[in-house]
Design an enzyme around this catalytic site. Sequence first.
Site, mmCIF file in Angstrom:
data_model
loop_
_atom_site.group_PDB
_atom_site.id
_atom_site.type_symbol
_atom_site.label_atom_id
_atom_site.label_comp_id
_atom_site.label_asym_id
_atom_site.label_seq_id
_atom_site.Cartn_x
_atom_site.Cartn_y
_atom_site.Cartn_z
ATOM 1 N N GLU A 63 46.336 51.621 39.073
ATOM 2 C CA GLU A 63 47.217 50.924 38.124
ATOM 3 C C GLU A 63 47.389 51.816 36.887
ATOM 4 O OE1 GLU A 63 46.738 46.423 37.941
ATOM 5 O OE2 GLU A 63 44.755 47.052 38.644
ATOM 6 N N LYS A 116 47.222 50.425 33.007
ATOM 7 C CA LYS A 116 46.087 49.683 32.461
ATOM 8 C C LYS A 116 45.631 50.285 31.138
ATOM 9 C CE LYS A 116 43.118 47.351 34.498
ATOM 10 N NZ LYS A 116 41.938 46.800 35.213
ATOM 11 N N GLU A 166 35.413 40.541 41.576
ATOM 12 C CA GLU A 166 35.793 41.948 41.367
ATOM 13 C C GLU A 166 34.548 42.817 41.412
ATOM 14 O OE1 GLU A 166 37.978 43.064 37.808
ATOM 15 O OE2 GLU A 166 38.844 41.053 37.695
ATOM 16 N N GLU A 173 39.805 53.428 34.193
ATOM 17 C CA GLU A 173 40.321 52.091 34.498
ATOM 18 C C GLU A 173 41.574 52.154 35.381
ATOM 19 O OE1 GLU A 173 39.209 49.069 33.536
ATOM 20 O OE2 GLU A 173 38.047 49.268 31.696
#
Length: 344
Positions: free
Chosen positions: A316, A319, A265, A325
Site C-alpha cells: 500500500e 500508507k 492482523e 508500513e
Amino acid sequence: MARQSPLILTTLLSVIATATLVTGESKVGICYGTNSDDLPPAFAVVDIIKGNHISKVRLFNPNPPTLKAFKGSGIELMIGVPNENLTYISTGGVDAATEWLKTNIFDIVPANQVKYIAVGNEVLLRDTFYAEHIVPAMKNLYQALKNQDLDGKIKLSSPQASSVLESTNPPSSAVFADSSLSVIRPLLAFLKETGAPLMVNTYPYFAYASDPNNVPLGFTIFSSDASPVQDGGIKYTNMYEASLDAFVVAMEKEGYKDIPLTVSETGWPTSGGPGAEPIKASVYNNNVIWRALGGQGTPKRPHIPVEVYLFDLLDENLKDGQEFEKHFGIFNLDGSTAYSLRFN
C-alpha cells in the site's frame, strides 16, 4: 536478494514442508488493504485470492465496487465499520444500525457470505475520540442483526492494538492499560454474551524495528535457536505466541477465561526497515500459518485454536508512517507471490 543465514533458510524449508501435511478447514485469511493508487481492479484481486485457495478476507471498509467483486465468490468476509461511522451508529440507535448494514453490506453481498463485522479498528490507539461509541455501536448492530435472525451467524468484534496492554513481559504480568478499561470491560462483557472473539492486531516486527539492537530477531521470527522466555511453567519460544498469551492473561485478570482470540492482523514487511526482507517475511508468515492450520492455540491455551488474518494482500504505497508500513504485501500486482508461502 541478500545472502541469507543457513538458519533462516533451514527454518523456512522446515516450516513449508510441515505445512504441506496439514489438512482441514482453514483458519487463515488475508487482509485486503486499499491505501494505494496502483491496485489492480477488484475483480482481478478476487481472482488472485481464489487462485491461491484463500477462503477468508478482511476488508477494512465496505467499499461498494470491492464488495460487488466479492459477491458470490465463495470467499468469507470480515467487513470493517470505519471509525468515523461509529458515532452515527452509536447515537442513531438500532434504526441507524439497520440502515448502515443494509446500505453498506446487505444490499451488495448476501449475509451468508459475511462471518464478522469489525466495528472500528484500533480506535484506542488511533482515534480515541470515537472510543466511547465502540460498544454502543456494537450493541445497536447486534440488535439489528438479531432482528433479522443473523445474530448467530455474523459475529461482532472490535480489533485492538497491543497498546491496550501494559506490563506484557513476561506474559503473566500483562494487564489492560488503565486508559483502556472504560472500553475494554464492556467490550469483553459483550463478547462473552454474544460468543464473539476478541480481535487483536499483533506485530512482533514493530517491536524489533523499534529497537533492533536489543530485541532478538530470532525470537520475533520463530528461529529455532532463539533464547526462550520462561514464564513460570510456560516456555515461550517466539514473540507471536507470547503476545497472544498476554491478551489471554489480561482477559483472565478481568474475569474472562474462555473468550477466544482472532488475530485480525499480523505480518512482516519485505522492505523499508531493519530486517524487512522477503525471506524473513516468508519465515514469519509460514510459521503463523502452520500454527493456525494445525488448530494450534497458544502455550497457555493450547487446545483453543487461533484464527489468523495475514496483513497484507498487496503493498500500500499511500500508507502513512514509516517506509516499511508500505511493504507488507504478500502478492505482487501481477498476482505472483512476493515470497514462498502456503495457505493450505
